[in-house]
Scaffold this motif. Structure first.
Motif, PDB file in Angstrom:
ATOM      1  N   ALA A   1     -44.059 -30.674 -50.972  1.00 30.34           N
ATOM      2  CA  ALA A   1     -42.850 -31.152 -50.918  1.00 30.34           C
ATOM      3  C   ALA A   1     -41.783 -30.097 -50.449  1.00 30.34           C
ATOM      4  CB  ALA A   1     -42.408 -32.217 -52.070  1.00 30.34           C
ATOM      5  N   SER A   2     -41.134 -30.589 -49.200  1.00 30.81           N
ATOM      6  CA  SER A   2     -40.064 -29.318 -48.700  1.00 30.81           C
ATOM      7  C   SER A   2     -39.226 -29.975 -47.610  1.00 30.81           C
ATOM      8  CB  SER A   2     -41.052 -28.372 -48.016  1.00 30.81           C
ATOM      9  OG  SER A   2     -40.064 -27.578 -47.482  1.00 30.81           O
ATOM     10  N   CYS A   3     -38.030 -29.367 -47.461  1.00 28.30           N
ATOM     11  CA  CYS A   3     -37.149 -29.967 -46.311  1.00 28.30           C
ATOM     12  C   CYS A   3     -37.783 -29.514 -44.995  1.00 28.30           C
ATOM     13  CB  CYS A   3     -35.810 -29.298 -46.589  1.00 28.30           C
ATOM     14  SG  CYS A   3     -35.556 -27.537 -46.467  1.00 28.30           S
ATOM     15  N   ILE A   4     -38.752 -28.697 -45.164  1.00 26.98           N
ATOM     16  CA  ILE A   4     -39.455 -28.001 -43.871  1.00 26.98           C
ATOM     17  C   ILE A   4     -40.636 -29.008 -43.576  1.00 26.98           C
ATOM     18  CG2 ILE A   4     -40.830 -26.151 -42.589  1.00 26.98           C
ATOM     19  CD1 ILE A   4     -39.369 -24.421 -44.685  1.00 26.98           C
ATOM     20  N   GLU A   5     -40.474 -29.623 -42.259  1.00 25.95           N
ATOM     21  CA  GLU A   5     -41.566 -30.556 -41.771  1.00 25.95           C
ATOM     22  C   GLU A   5     -42.937 -29.777 -41.799  1.00 25.95           C
ATOM     23  OE1 GLU A   5     -39.846 -33.034 -38.687  1.00 25.95           O
ATOM     24  OE2 GLU A   5     -38.645 -34.113 -40.220  1.00 25.95           O
ATOM     25  N   MET A   6     -43.824 -30.270 -42.191  1.00 25.94           N
ATOM     26  CA  MET A   6     -45.021 -29.487 -42.189  1.00 25.94           C
ATOM     27  C   MET A   6     -46.154 -30.632 -42.193  1.00 25.94           C
ATOM     28  SD  MET A   6     -45.672 -26.071 -41.878  1.00 25.94           S
ATOM     29  CE  MET A   6     -44.643 -25.303 -42.769  1.00 25.94           C
ATOM     30  N   GLU A   7     -46.132 -31.875 -41.610  1.00 29.42           N
ATOM     31  CA  GLU A   7     -47.091 -33.047 -41.589  1.00 29.42           C
ATOM     32  C   GLU A   7     -48.168 -32.758 -40.653  1.00 29.42           C
ATOM     33  OE1 GLU A   7     -46.881 -35.058 -44.043  1.00 29.42           O
ATOM     34  OE2 GLU A   7     -45.287 -34.027 -44.806  1.00 29.42           O
ATOM     35  N   ASP A   8     -48.057 -32.342 -39.537  1.00 34.11           N
ATOM     36  CA  ASP A   8     -48.969 -32.049 -38.491  1.00 34.11           C
ATOM     37  C   ASP A   8     -49.200 -30.603 -37.894  1.00 34.11           C
ATOM     38  OD1 ASP A   8     -47.174 -31.670 -36.182  1.00 34.11           O
ATOM     39  OD2 ASP A   8     -46.795 -33.810 -36.412  1.00 34.11           O
ATOM     40  N   GLU A   9     -50.007 -30.341 -37.253  1.00 34.17           N
ATOM     41  CA  GLU A   9     -50.312 -29.002 -36.851  1.00 34.17           C
ATOM     42  C   GLU A   9     -49.184 -28.477 -35.885  1.00 34.17           C
ATOM     43  OE1 GLU A   9     -54.345 -28.573 -35.160  1.00 34.17           O
ATOM     44  OE2 GLU A   9     -55.354 -29.088 -36.686  1.00 34.17           O
ATOM     45  N   ASP A  10     -48.528 -29.277 -35.056  1.00 35.01           N
ATOM     46  CA  ASP A  10     -47.521 -28.998 -34.235  1.00 35.01           C
ATOM     47  C   ASP A  10     -46.299 -28.379 -35.020  1.00 35.01           C
ATOM     48  OD1 ASP A  10     -48.837 -29.456 -31.834  1.00 35.01           O
ATOM     49  OD2 ASP A  10     -48.111 -31.525 -31.728  1.00 35.01           O
TER      50      ASP A  10
END
Length: 208
Positions: free
Chosen positions: A183-192
């Motif tokens: 959980a973060s304000c930094i988007e890290m949902e996919d490899e890109d």
């Protein structure tokens, strides 16, 4: 979890990734399946022995304790991760590119791994002690592994006097923090997104 201080996890993982004994390999395969299915806390040596088709005495002869069995199971998976990482980044021309892709591979592999990913979701409090920098842990082995590669890159660039360990630890701590608490304000949902983050924030650390 006890390990000879003179024989680090990294040394053990790189020196002998698979046990020579076929029965030991079968027990480790069974342990991986069992721990993945029920977690570490609810799995017993008897469960692993039944799944491997051997007696509990046979398991104890080769691994002595449940903690040692857990440690060796995690160690073998760590060894497999290092081999995957090496194969993925070896052909990339620069250390920055290897850092970026290594970060992506580490997140993808750990999240998708049936044991590590499953324990992070089901028993994070059980896995957490294995992800600290105390003693012979998988985290300290990963820091050591990355420091070796950073050191080689520094020598190639004419900076052999710099200690690569602080930078290696910083990078590994960042990766582990995203694994333990996504959980973060930094988007890290996919490899890109992971690749863009590593390229913007981790790769420039090599210039510091």
């Amino acid at each position: 979890m006890r390990t000879d201080a003179n024989d680090s996890w990294l040394d053990r993982a790189l020196a002998q990734p698979e046990p020579e004994d076929e029965t030991a390999r079968r027990i480790l395969d069974a342990a991986l399946e069992q721990f993945t299915l029920l977690g570490l806390r609810r799995s017993s040596v008897d469960d692993v022995a039944k799944r491997a088709g051997v007696s509990r005495v046979t398991v104890y002869r080769r691994f002595r304790t449940k903690d040692k069995l857990v440690e060796d199971t995690l160690l073998r998976e760590l060894s497999r991760f290092f081999r995957l990482l090496d194969a993925t980044v070896a052909a990339l021309p620069t250390m920055k590119e290897r850092v970026v892709e290594g970060f992506v591979v580490a997140l993808r592999h750990t999240r998708a791994h049936p044991l590590y990913g499953g324990l992070l979701r089901l028993e994070p409090e059980v896995l957490l002690p294995y992800l600290t920098v105390q003693g012979a842990s998988s985290l300290s082995a990963t820091v050591e592994y990355l420091a070796v590669h950073l050191g080689r890159a520094q020598q190639a660039e004419g900076r052999p006097g710099e200690d690569p360990r602080p930078l290696a630890e910083l990078m590994v701590r960042v990766a582990v923090s995203f694994l333990l608490n996504p959980a973060s304000c930094i988007e890290m949902e996919d490899e890109d997104q992971a690749r863009a983050f590593a390229r913007r924030y981790l790769a420039p650390l090599l210039d510091v």
